[in-house]
Design a protein around this motif. Structure first.
Motif, PDB file in Angstrom:
ATOM      1  N   SER A 133       0.808  -1.221   0.000  1.00 34.83           N
ATOM      2  CA  SER A 133       0.000   0.000   0.000  1.00 34.83           C
ATOM      3  C   SER A 133       0.838   1.267   0.000  1.00 34.83           C
ATOM      4  O   SER A 133       1.941   1.318   0.548  1.00 34.83           O
ATOM      5  CB  SER A 133      -0.914   0.013   1.232  1.00 34.83           C
ATOM      6  OG  SER A 133      -1.705   1.190   1.268  1.00 34.83           O
ATOM      7  N   ILE A 134       0.265   2.293  -0.607  1.00 30.66           N
ATOM      8  CA  ILE A 134       0.817   3.637  -0.513  1.00 30.66           C
ATOM      9  C   ILE A 134       0.255   4.289   0.746  1.00 30.66           C
ATOM     10  O   ILE A 134      -0.788   3.868   1.273  1.00 30.66           O
ATOM     11  CB  ILE A 134       0.439   4.456  -1.771  1.00 30.66           C
ATOM     12  CG1 ILE A 134       1.269   5.731  -1.853  1.00 30.66           C
ATOM     13  CG2 ILE A 134      -1.058   4.744  -1.822  1.00 30.66           C
ATOM     14  CD1 ILE A 134       1.111   6.472  -3.181  1.00 30.66           C
ATOM     15  N   LYS A 135       0.944   5.302   1.241  1.00 31.80           N
ATOM     16  CA  LYS A 135       0.461   6.081   2.377  1.00 31.80           C
ATOM     17  C   LYS A 135      -0.007   7.440   1.860  1.00 31.80           C
ATOM     18  O   LYS A 135       0.803   8.250   1.419  1.00 31.80           O
ATOM     19  CB  LYS A 135       1.568   6.295   3.412  1.00 31.80           C
ATOM     20  CG  LYS A 135       2.196   5.022   3.948  1.00 31.80           C
ATOM     21  CD  LYS A 135       3.358   5.357   4.885  1.00 31.80           C
ATOM     22  CE  LYS A 135       4.088   4.109   5.343  1.00 31.80           C
ATOM     23  NZ  LYS A 135       5.215   4.430   6.248  1.00 31.80           N
TER      24      LYS A 135
ATOM     25  N   GLN B  89      -2.138   2.856   7.464  1.00 27.15           N
ATOM     26  CA  GLN B  89      -0.684   2.922   7.627  1.00 27.15           C
ATOM     27  C   GLN B  89      -0.253   2.838   9.091  1.00 27.15           C
ATOM     28  O   GLN B  89       0.935   2.658   9.367  1.00 27.15           O
ATOM     29  CB  GLN B  89      -0.136   4.200   7.000  1.00 27.15           C
ATOM     30  CG  GLN B  89      -0.607   5.474   7.645  1.00 27.15           C
ATOM     31  CD  GLN B  89      -0.129   6.700   6.899  1.00 27.15           C
ATOM     32  OE1 GLN B  89       1.013   7.111   7.031  1.00 27.15           O
ATOM     33  NE2 GLN B  89      -0.997   7.273   6.081  1.00 27.15           N
ATOM     34  N   LYS B  90      -1.196   2.932  10.016  1.00 23.29           N
ATOM     35  CA  LYS B  90      -0.881   2.873  11.448  1.00 23.29           C
ATOM     36  C   LYS B  90      -1.182   1.506  12.066  1.00 23.29           C
ATOM     37  O   LYS B  90      -1.039   1.325  13.280  1.00 23.29           O
ATOM     38  CB  LYS B  90      -1.680   3.944  12.201  1.00 23.29           C
ATOM     39  CG  LYS B  90      -1.371   5.362  11.741  1.00 23.29           C
ATOM     40  CD  LYS B  90      -2.299   6.378  12.390  1.00 23.29           C
ATOM     41  CE  LYS B  90      -2.065   7.780  11.840  1.00 23.29           C
ATOM     42  NZ  LYS B  90      -3.052   8.757  12.374  1.00 23.29           N
ATOM     43  N   ILE B  91      -1.603   0.535  11.236  1.00 24.92           N
ATOM     44  CA  ILE B  91      -1.963  -0.774  11.787  1.00 24.92           C
ATOM     45  C   ILE B  91      -0.751  -1.444  12.412  1.00 24.92           C
ATOM     46  O   ILE B  91       0.390  -1.200  12.028  1.00 24.92           O
ATOM     47  CB  ILE B  91      -2.578  -1.716  10.726  1.00 24.92           C
ATOM     48  CG1 ILE B  91      -1.622  -1.923   9.547  1.00 24.92           C
ATOM     49  CG2 ILE B  91      -3.936  -1.218  10.290  1.00 24.92           C
ATOM     50  CD1 ILE B  91      -2.068  -3.014   8.602  1.00 24.92           C
ATOM     51  N   GLN B  92      -1.030  -2.304  13.385  1.00 25.78           N
ATOM     52  CA  GLN B  92       0.010  -3.042  14.077  1.00 25.78           C
ATOM     53  C   GLN B  92      -0.376  -4.513  14.149  1.00 25.78           C
ATOM     54  O   GLN B  92      -1.538  -4.882  13.960  1.00 25.78           O
ATOM     55  CB  GLN B  92       0.207  -2.477  15.487  1.00 25.78           C
ATOM     56  CG  GLN B  92       0.645  -1.021  15.507  1.00 25.78           C
ATOM     57  CD  GLN B  92       0.835  -0.483  16.909  1.00 25.78           C
ATOM     58  OE1 GLN B  92       0.670  -1.191  17.891  1.00 25.78           O
ATOM     59  NE2 GLN B  92       1.196   0.789  17.003  1.00 25.78           N
ATOM     60  N   VAL B  93       0.616  -5.338  14.416  1.00 30.75           N
ATOM     61  CA  VAL B  93       0.368  -6.770  14.572  1.00 30.75           C
ATOM     62  C   VAL B  93      -0.696  -6.981  15.640  1.00 30.75           C
ATOM     63  O   VAL B  93      -0.649  -6.376  16.714  1.00 30.75           O
ATOM     64  CB  VAL B  93       1.665  -7.509  14.954  1.00 30.75           C
ATOM     65  CG1 VAL B  93       1.388  -8.962  15.287  1.00 30.75           C
ATOM     66  CG2 VAL B  93       2.674  -7.411  13.809  1.00 30.75           C
TER      67      VAL B  93
END
Length: 257
Positions: free
Chosen positions: A68-70, A81-85
């Motif tokens: 993905s682009i930000k 773009q801020k997602i985490q595991v």
């Protein structure tokens, strides 16, 4: 709302300040053809926010991967773009798209031409053993502005070349052609210009583009798609679709995410 799977993010990697990739779990019921896209997204303020994303993972892998682009103020990507595991990811259950082998006539060389995150569907296609059964050569061409933006594609190709089971076939048939427009590099220039001059084919030791033997898939910026489509049709290539096979196919589903 269409059927959605709720998956769990398993990895996130930021390649540049503009690009990132991530993987998630895959519901066993999710089936797709290499090159297809699906709707993915997040629950924002209690409502699903979704956009179309090509699946980068191979159809036989047990996880899903996306590139993905930000976009700073993009409705979805400002959050994505801020997602985490461990975060939840919504995945649409009905993939679709035109970048599939069934829409192309048989050929000898397959050109996968992309800019930016348009590389995504071609990652899945390059990981598919069936692609190598259909063609003598697969050209994976990726145009970016800067060298750092090639990082994801370079890693994908290196993994394919060094894969324990798949590596020998990939090294024999997969020709990787990265090019940039804003920095000195081993390949410089826009894909359209490189084709117009016959340089891309010559650099790879291949004959000039020929509609009798070559098949082309396009995914990238609107300008790149328009220019290459014009060039292909000027050379007699016909666009393929679900209704009739052609010499090239183009993915028109993507806009700013």
């Amino acid at each position: 709302m269409a059927t959605m799977y709720t998956e769990t993010v398993t990895t996130v990697r930021h390649w540049t300040d503009r690009l990132f990739s991530f993987t998630a779990t895959r519901n066993p019921g999710f089936r797709f053809i290499s090159g297809q896209f699906t709707m993915i997204g997040l629950t924002i303020n209690g409502k699903p926010l979704l956009r179309a994303y090509s699946v980068c993972s191979a159809h036989h892998e047990d996880h899903l991967e996306f590139f993905s682009i930000k976009v700073p103020n993009g409705p979805l990507t400002q959050h994505l773009q801020k997602i985490q595991v461990g975060d939840e990811l919504l995945v649409g259950a009905k993939p679709t798209g035109t970048l599939i082998q069934q829409n192309l006539k048989p050929g000898k060389t397959l050109y996968l031409l992309s800019t930016g995150t348009g590389l995504a569907p071609f990652v899945s296609i390059a990981k598919d053993p069936e692609t190598y059964d259909l063609y003598d050569h697969i050209v994976l061409a990726h145009g970016c502005r800067e060298i750092a933006e090639l990082g994801y594609g370079e890693e994908v190709v290196n993994k394919l070349y060094n894969d324990e089971f798949f590596g020998e076939l990939a090294r024999e048939k997969l020709l990787y052609y990265p090019t940039v427009t804003r920095e000195p590099f081993r390949h410089n220039g826009r894909l359209t210009a490189l084709f117009e001059a016959g340089k891309l084919e010559a650099d790879l030791g291949l004959p000039a583009l020929n509609k009798e033997t070559d098949r082309v898939m396009l995914c990238g910026s609107p300008a790149m798609l328009s220019d290459l489509q014009t060039m292909l049709e000027r050379r007699g290539f016909a666009e393929g679709s679900h209704h009739e096979r052609g010499e090239y196919v183009i993915e028109k589903a993507f806009v700013e995410k």
